[in-house]
Design a protein around this motif. Structure first.
Motif, PDB file in Angstrom:
ATOM      1  N   ARG A  64       0.113   5.315   1.023  1.00 46.71           N
ATOM      2  CA  ARG A  64      -0.883   6.250   1.527  1.00 46.71           C
ATOM      3  C   ARG A  64      -0.266   7.629   1.770  1.00 46.71           C
TER       4      ARG A  64
ATOM      5  N   SER B  76       0.831  -1.196   0.000  1.00 47.87           N
ATOM      6  CA  SER B  76       0.000   0.000   0.000  1.00 47.87           C
ATOM      7  C   SER B  76       0.864   1.244   0.000  1.00 47.87           C
TER       8      SER B  76
ATOM      9  N   ALA C 277       1.975   1.126  -6.199  1.00 46.51           N
ATOM     10  CA  ALA C 277       1.891   1.362  -4.758  1.00 46.51           C
ATOM     11  C   ALA C 277       3.067   0.757  -4.043  1.00 46.51           C
TER      12      ALA C 277
ATOM     13  N   THR D  97      -3.672  10.540  -1.728  1.00 52.59           N
ATOM     14  CA  THR D  97      -3.904   9.281  -2.436  1.00 52.59           C
ATOM     15  C   THR D  97      -3.902   8.094  -1.477  1.00 52.59           C
ATOM     16  N   ASN D  98      -4.518   7.015  -1.925  1.00 52.82           N
ATOM     17  CA  ASN D  98      -4.557   5.767  -1.164  1.00 52.82           C
ATOM     18  C   ASN D  98      -4.584   4.627  -2.165  1.00 52.82           C
ATOM     19  N   GLY D  99      -3.447   3.970  -2.373  1.00 53.04           N
ATOM     20  CA  GLY D  99      -3.355   2.897  -3.348  1.00 53.04           C
ATOM     21  C   GLY D  99      -2.961   1.578  -2.711  1.00 53.04           C
TER      22      GLY D  99
ATOM     23  N   SER E  60      -1.011   3.253 -10.909  1.00 53.28           N
ATOM     24  CA  SER E  60       0.142   3.718 -10.136  1.00 53.28           C
ATOM     25  C   SER E  60       0.752   2.562  -9.364  1.00 53.28           C
TER      26      SER E  60
ATOM     27  N   ARG F 134      -6.889   2.270  -6.555  1.00 56.13           N
ATOM     28  CA  ARG F 134      -6.455   3.619  -6.228  1.00 56.13           C
ATOM     29  C   ARG F 134      -7.691   4.507  -6.225  1.00 56.13           C
TER      30      ARG F 134
ATOM     31  N   ARG G   2      -5.339  -4.030  -8.401  1.00 54.70           N
ATOM     32  CA  ARG G   2      -4.832  -2.707  -8.034  1.00 54.70           C
ATOM     33  C   ARG G   2      -5.999  -1.769  -7.788  1.00 54.70           C
TER      34      ARG G   2
END
Length: 270
Positions: free
Chosen positions: A74, A72, A270, A78-80, A268, A102, A100
């Motif tokens: 964070r 992850s 992570a 953003t939070n992926g 993206s 996001r 994945r």
């Protein structure tokens, strides 16, 4: 930050003997500091990540295994998350499912690799040919594991007697994975691993937090990564119906075309 520490708390619970990775009914839970043998890569209580990961790959070769990884990334904006499940049978046939996420975006890619051919299918249901003959780091998803282990200063914290004997490794000091630039005012690295005497890494978890201050304020980035051997032995990998036999496989000396790279594009990292 409490939620970011959950992975490490779970790992500490594992080492205490509360999950299937702990000692079995005929095993002792006694912790000892002196053992006749140590896993490859452990010298004088410190850890050589390259040697340990190589031993981990050897311990998986020729046996069926189910693996899971979660990573992850964070920040305030953003939070992926990337979740990967891998199944490999005794003959090396492998199936991988990677999801994945996001924000509201979600992408899923599935890969199947048999003895002579490999195929990948994405969200668009398009099937493409990929390499079937891959290195252990690709088959067992160990490249990222090795980078995060190398980034920390790991030592043996405890040794748990049993069958197999398990070594609990820990690091409270480290940096970013190799090759990454570090621009931060504060860094926190916390990692834990449970390793058998053969070098098999049954569980690894790391949290890496950086804090950067500038004229716009305080910016925190938190990254986590876990690697887990869910089960070893008795794992089967069936060929899925979508793996078309008409798609042309990619040979060892052929270039892999667009859309067939091992890391899916368009999302993206992570």
């Amino acid at each position: 930050m409490a939620s970011l520490r959950a992975v490490l708390v779970c790992l500490l619970v594992l080492s205490a003997g509360c999950t299937t990775l702990t000692s079995g009914p005929n095993e002792s839970n006694t912790t000892t500091r002196a053992t006749p043998t140590t896993p490859p890569g452990l010298v004088g209580g410190t850890v050589d990540a390259d040697a340990l990961v190589a031993a981990h790959e050897r311990s998986l070769a020729g046996s069926s295994v189910h693996l899971e990884t979660v990573r992850s990334n964070r920040t305030a904006e953003t939070n992926g998350t990337v979740r990967t499940r891998v199944w490999v049978d005794d003959n090396g046939t492998a199936r991988t499912i990677e999801v994945r996420e996001r924000g509201a975006e979600r992408r899923r890619v599935e890969t199947w690799r048999g003895p002579a051919a490999g195929y990948r299918r994405g969200d668009d249901q398009r099937v493409t040919a990929v390499r079937s003959d891959v290195a252990p780091a690709t088959r067992y998803r160990t490249a990222r594991l090795e980078r995060w282990l190398s980034a920390g200063r790991y030592t043996v914290r405890t040794v748990e007697d049993g069958t197999p004997r398990r070594y609990v490794l820990a690091a409270d000091d480290g940096g970013p994975p190799s090759g990454e630039r570090l621009e931060a005012d504060e860094v926190r690295y916390e990692g834990r691993a449970v390793v058998t005497a053969s070098g098999r890494i049954e569980l690894f978890a790391v949290t890496f937090v950086t804090v950067e201050r500038n004229k716009w304020g305080r910016h925190v980035r938190a990254r986590t990564y876990t690697y887990r051997v869910v089960s070893a032995g008795g794992v089967t990998v069936e060929r899925p119906e979508w793996a078309s036999s008409q798609a042309r496989p990619v040979g060892r000396d052929q270039a892999v075309g667009a859309g067939t790279a091992d890391v899916p594009t368009g999302a993206s990292d992570a």
